[in-house]
Structures are given as structure tokens and as C-alpha cells.
Design an enzyme around this catalytic site. Sequence first.
Site, PDB file in Angstrom:
ATOM      1  CB  THR A 154      -0.983  -0.004   1.198  1.00 36.74           C
ATOM      2  OG1 THR A 154      -0.250  -0.214   2.403  1.00 36.74           O
ATOM      3  CG2 THR A 154      -2.035  -1.085   1.018  1.00 36.74           C
ATOM      4  CE  LYS A 180       0.513  -3.508   3.033  1.00 31.49           C
ATOM      5  NZ  LYS A 180      -0.222  -2.602   3.944  1.00 31.49           N
ATOM      6  CB  THR A 191       2.885  -7.151  11.104  1.00 29.60           C
ATOM      7  OG1 THR A 191       2.587  -5.788  10.874  1.00 29.60           O
ATOM      8  CG2 THR A 191       3.605  -7.718   9.895  1.00 29.60           C
ATOM      9  CD  GLU A 273       1.546   5.371   6.091  1.00 32.23           C
ATOM     10  OE1 GLU A 273       1.211   6.100   7.034  1.00 32.23           O
ATOM     11  OE2 GLU A 273       0.742   4.861   5.290  1.00 32.23           O
ATOM     12  CG  ASN A 396      -1.037   8.119   8.491  1.00 30.06           C
ATOM     13  OD1 ASN A 396      -1.719   7.212   8.037  1.00 30.06           O
ATOM     14  ND2 ASN A 396       0.265   8.027   8.687  1.00 30.06           N
ATOM     15  CB  THR A 401     -10.663  12.983   2.094  1.00 28.19           C
ATOM     16  OG1 THR A 401      -9.633  13.378   2.982  1.00 28.19           O
ATOM     17  CG2 THR A 401     -11.821  12.411   2.843  1.00 28.19           C
TER      18      THR A 401
END
Lengths: 401, 401
Positions: A154, A180, A191, A273, A396, A401
Site C-alpha cells: 500500500t 507488507k 503484522t 510511513e 495520514n 479523502t
Amino acid sequence: METWTLARGYRYAGVHCGIRPDPNRLDPNRLDLALVVSDEPAAAAGVFTQNRVCAAPVRICQERLPAAAARGIVICSGNANACTGAQGLRDACRMAGCAARSLGCRPEQILVCSTGVIGRLLPMEAIEPGIAAACSSLGADAAALDRAAHAILTTDTRIKVSTRSVLLEGTEVRLTGFAKGAAMIGPNMATMLAFVLSDAAVRPDDLAKIVPGVAEKSFNGISVEGHTSTNDSLIIFANGTGRKLTGAGLWEFEQAATQVCAELARAIAADAEGANHLITIDVEGTRNHEEARRIAKAVADSVLVKTAIFGADPNWGRIVSAAGYAGVDFEERDLSLRLGEFLLYDRGQPTPFDAARVSAWLKSNREVPMRLQFTLGSGRCTFYTCDLTYEYVRLNADYTT
Amino acid sequence: METWTLARGYRYAGVHCGIRPDPNRLDPNRLDLALVVSDEPAAAAGVFTQNRVCAAPVRICQERLPAAAARGIVICSGNANACTGAQGLRDACRMAGCAARSLGCRPEQILVCSTGVIGRLLPMEAIEPGIAAACSSLGADAAALDRAAHAILTTDTRIKVSTRSVLLEGTEVRLTGFAKGAAMIGPNMATMLAFVLSDAAVRPDDLAKIVPGVAEKSFNGISVEGHTSTNDSLIIFANGTGRKLTGAGLWEFEQAATQVCAELARAIAADAEGANHLITIDVEGTRNHEEARRIAKAVADSVLVKTAIFGADPNWGRIVSAAGYAGVDFEERDLSLRLGEFLLYDRGQPTPFDAARVSAWLKSNREVPMRLQFTLGSGRCTFYTCDLTYEYVRLNADYTT
């Protein structure tokens, strides 16, 4: 890629089918559906999220595992199929059924995983042709595994693959692992998504006994932000047809699987991230492993520790105080703290140190080892986490959106 | 400030003495030492951090409370006097001794608090003259309280003061509360620093019994980033000389103190470091209060929930999944979720909603109410937290260096 030694008897595919609702966000042709097939029926076992809110594919896998004759795993990325009610369960079953038809096996022999946004129904009109395309593009080589490893990602920036070859009871056994991660990483059993394919011969019940220990020593030792996901899954296959491993052979298989998973877990923490630093937290000298783990996890989950490392700020009080609220009984004089080679806190006393020098060291090192040494016993634990950056907040603050 | 009704028999001071090591960082003349004095010996009780690593002044207060004849509290900001070993304890005692000499009472009658950076010794050469200056500038009016309330702040952007006047057993009782917060807020017994001065007549042992409940219903219901500080302290004084409150009167005093503390707690969450949104989490319909509290705290501490609100992203899967890992047993069909008036998740099923409209609502509202409704019982809890912003990361990436 060329150094991978792949387990025998597995084929892989990774295709694009258009699962993400907003193709402009990312590469519009990015791979988003992966398939793994064992040519022979394999023993398979898994561990899954302990979250009470767990995704439909997790429920399907939990029903089907351990299995004596698993044939494959179909995985979609970009949609978690979590919080999707009865329709979510029907969709997960349809994914397995669709792959089974193409492969000529029973639907129960296929496992299903998903990862991505929570609360949206799967776009089955895209997924069903995607599964058919994956079934017709399977390959046994490294290029095929590479495509599958990409298709499960992702917000990861790179694939996570780990392979091992070990000699067990005179026979070479190979393990192929891929995973991932990226975010919503606070594993509790396993995980996000991780798969280990092996050509070992293992009884399904033995495999099922091994998997929790493998997860405990690998994926349960990492945290990005401590948020246990709805989709955490670790699935291990063993498709060997010879005499089943037992005793020392089985134990060595468990060690090899643990090494593969630990490598994948570390790669997930390093590619979290927005992360700038991989933080390794070594806790030692507690009364037992569980105490070490609680302290390591409290430090790993502390937003204040993570932002300090991002800012190259040797604000060690945050590390010591996080240890203090972990629920482990200790006195300050029991604890010393090292950041890299710098001793910052010595048996309950602050030590004089050159803050500018430590800060410069933090700035120039991507890997940051922290060591919390207690004087209470021989418990120890290693935990991996990352820093908290502007980029994490940016990613995040604007995900759906 | 003019609407404050202050408890009788207390005087306040706030002075600058130069505690912070880096005066350029902030206003070089900012107030950093506060003093509160009760003209008459007061009953006093407190609750303190449950962190195993607790500051020297916390240890001093724990030894001295509950007290039958407390006279004052001396508070310094900019240095936590935590992780400072034996020297830290000596310094905290010296602070009390210095105030006692100026006020003409015993050192044991003075309580001590500190807040700020962990792991640095107090600059006693600045603090001792500061205490003397504070003792000679005490005032009983709102302007004096205002100075004291400013002097305890660290990264707070505004003071937190709450006052009440209640009629108990025919006598007017007044309560004056003030507090500081901003970060390292994940209270476990009480938050950073909070003080309630009252002119009620209460026995010290009754006061000691009341304080934990007051903290539980106020400060223990907020979280900025879930990091329990080394210095959390809530201290309540009651200096009334009349007949001691008992029964219903004592119960009403507890309610009034709880209201004062709840107002201060909400003000701390609203003024958290870098916060753009005050998030109110109402959990209801769990089996009991403890279950509601665990779920509310898991949602409040989730970095993923906090960044979504910062980004005005109605990514409700993060809220539901945080509830799912709180350690409370429930099924998805037991849970519904509302963000403001928007029903996003209805008994385990996602509901269609206009994401752009919810996002616009989030952008235009500073206060964000979330309601998680369960169907399991009558347990409920309200928790306050805030969003996680770039500004929070900026402030915390560069705190000590």
C-alpha cells in the site's frame, strides 16, 4: 532479486485490476492483486490480528487454517474488506471461489487476504477479472515473486522479501517470505500481511504450533504507531512431500522461519510511513521476557520519543519516563540508558554528555540503537520502531479523502 | 479574570527567576516560579503520577500528604527535577525550606512541584532568590492568581483557571482551581500539575479519600499523546476553620471539586501542543465504566485517529479499529459510530455518507464530538483529546536542543 533462492513448488502472480477508488493518487497501473499457488497441496497455518474488529478475509482464513491441503492465497491491496458486514464475507468467499475455479481445486483450499482502506465494499467487478488474469500469468521465477511482492503493497516504498535455505535432517529446505507494512503497525499476533512459503514437509498441526512463536519473535516486536490493524495476517505454507519433520528438524525449521520473519519485520519498521530513522530498542536485565517486552513497546509507542528522534534531540527523559509507565515494577537506580554508544543515564543518575555531539550523531545515522539496561534479572527483548515525522502526519492526515 | 470568585484565605505570587537554560527560546522575562499560601493551616491531599520514574518533588509531596496543617505550595516551571537522583531530592527539600523560612512555618508544611525538562538539576542559585521574591510579592486578588497561573505554564498557550462557589450545609464554600498541561499528557491518577484551593472545612483523611475520585472523573479522562509524565500532581487544599463537612455536604464538595477539575482537564486538552481540534470521545452502552474508559482511551491515543482529524479526513475505520484493540470483548454488530451528527457505522455495517460534507464539517469545527454506541450495557465514559498536527511534531522534535 537475483540472490533469492526460492522454495520449490510455488508459483506467483501480481497484476493490476483497479481496486483503488482514486487512481490519480498513485500510479494508475500499479499492481494490486497477488496470487500464490502451491503446485502440491500444502500444510498451512497462520496467526491473525487480535483486534475485535477483524476483516472478512481474516475470518475466512481463521476458519480454514490449519489446513492439510492448502493450494493458494489470493491477496488484494487498496481495500481492507474490514467493517464491511455480511457482504464483506460473501466477497471474500467469492475471491477464493474465483481462484479455485481457475486453478481446479476446492474453494476451501484457497486463503484470502486484503489490505487498505477500512469500511469500503470490494469492487468485485474489478477483482474477479483480476483473479482470472493472475491465474493465467503465474510464474515460478524471481520475476513472478517480485510482481506478487509489489502487488500487496500500500504505502510501502519497497518490497520486503526474505529467503533462506537450510539443511534439515539431510534434506535442503527452502523458505520464501514476503510481507507488507507501512502503517497501522502495532502487531498483536502478526503484522499486516506476511507469507512464508516453504518446501519443508511438516504436519499441519506441528505447523500450527510453530506459527505463534515465529510471530512473537518477529512481527510482534515491531511498532509504527501501535495501532493494531484489522487485517494482520501471517500465513506459513509447507508443501514438502517427504517424511515430515519432527524433533530437532522441526525446531530448526521454526528457527529458519523465525529468521525469515524477523528480517521481514525489520524491513517493515525501516520502511514505515514517512520514517527517517529505524530505531532498535534493546531492553535487557528485566525479571523476564514479558517485562522487557512491555518496556520496549512503551518506548516504541511513545510519540514523544519518536518526535525527539526525528528532531535529533537527545531528550532521553522521554525514553526513561516511557519505561516508567510500562507497568513494570522497578526503581530508578535499576536503570541505565545508552543511545548508540552514549551513556545518558547511569543507574538512576543523569550523566554529563555533549548534547550537540549526540544530536549530530542522530542526524547522521539512519539507524538508532537504544539500550535500556536493568539490574533485575536476565529478561531481554529487541523491538523495532521508527521516528514520527512531518511526512507521517501528511500521509495520514489525507488518506481516504 | 474579573469573573473569578476566589476561595478565601489564600495568597498567590508568580515571579521570573530564570529557570530555563535557554532564555532566547521564549520570552526571557516569563514567569517561572509560583507560590500559593494558605493564611491558616489547611487540610491538604493529593494524587500523583503512577509512573515508576517519578520526579523528586512528587516524592516529597507523597511523603507530606495528606496533611492537617499545610501552608503552601511552591512550583517551578521549565525544569521537571525528574531523574535527578539524590541531588534532586535535596533541591526539592531546599525549595520547601526556603519558602518556609520566609513564611515563618515548618518546611513540612510546604509542598513542592516542578514541570519542564527531565534529567537536569535545578538552578538553585536562581530559584532561591526567586522564592524569596515570591514570598514578598504575595497577593490575594485575581491579578495575583493570574500571575501564579502564568508562572506554572510550559508550552501551554494560555492559563487554565476554574472557580466555583457552592452552598454546603448553609455555608458558602469557594474553590479556586488552576492547572497546566500542553504535552506528556496521558494521566494515570492526575495530570501534569493542578491545584484546587478551597475554603471548605474538611478533615484531612476525608480529603484524601475524595481526591482519587476527583482525578478519575477529570484529569484521568484526557490524553494528548498517552505519555504519562513523571510529574503529574493534583493537590487540593481545604482551609476552612468551621465544623468539618461530612455526609451529603462532603459529597457535594467532592462534586464541586470534580467540576472544577473537569473544567481544567478540558482546558488542557483544548490547549494541547499544536492542537487544532478538541476531540470529545463519548463511549456508551458498554458493560461497565471501565470498558468504556478502555475503549475511549484507545481511540484517544491512536495517532492514526488524531492525524485523520487533523486532515479533516472522515476515515472512521481508524476509530472503529482502535476500539477493536482496546481489550474489550465485543462483536462488530454491537457497535455504531457517529462523528458529530453523521452516522458512519451502524451496528457493524458501513453507512453511505457524503465524505466531502463530513470533511467540510471537520474543517469548520474546532470541537469534534465522536460517539461510540454499544449495545452491551449501561457503561459510559467521556474522554478528551486533540488532533496530531505538524505543529505538535515541530514542537516535540526540538524541545531540549
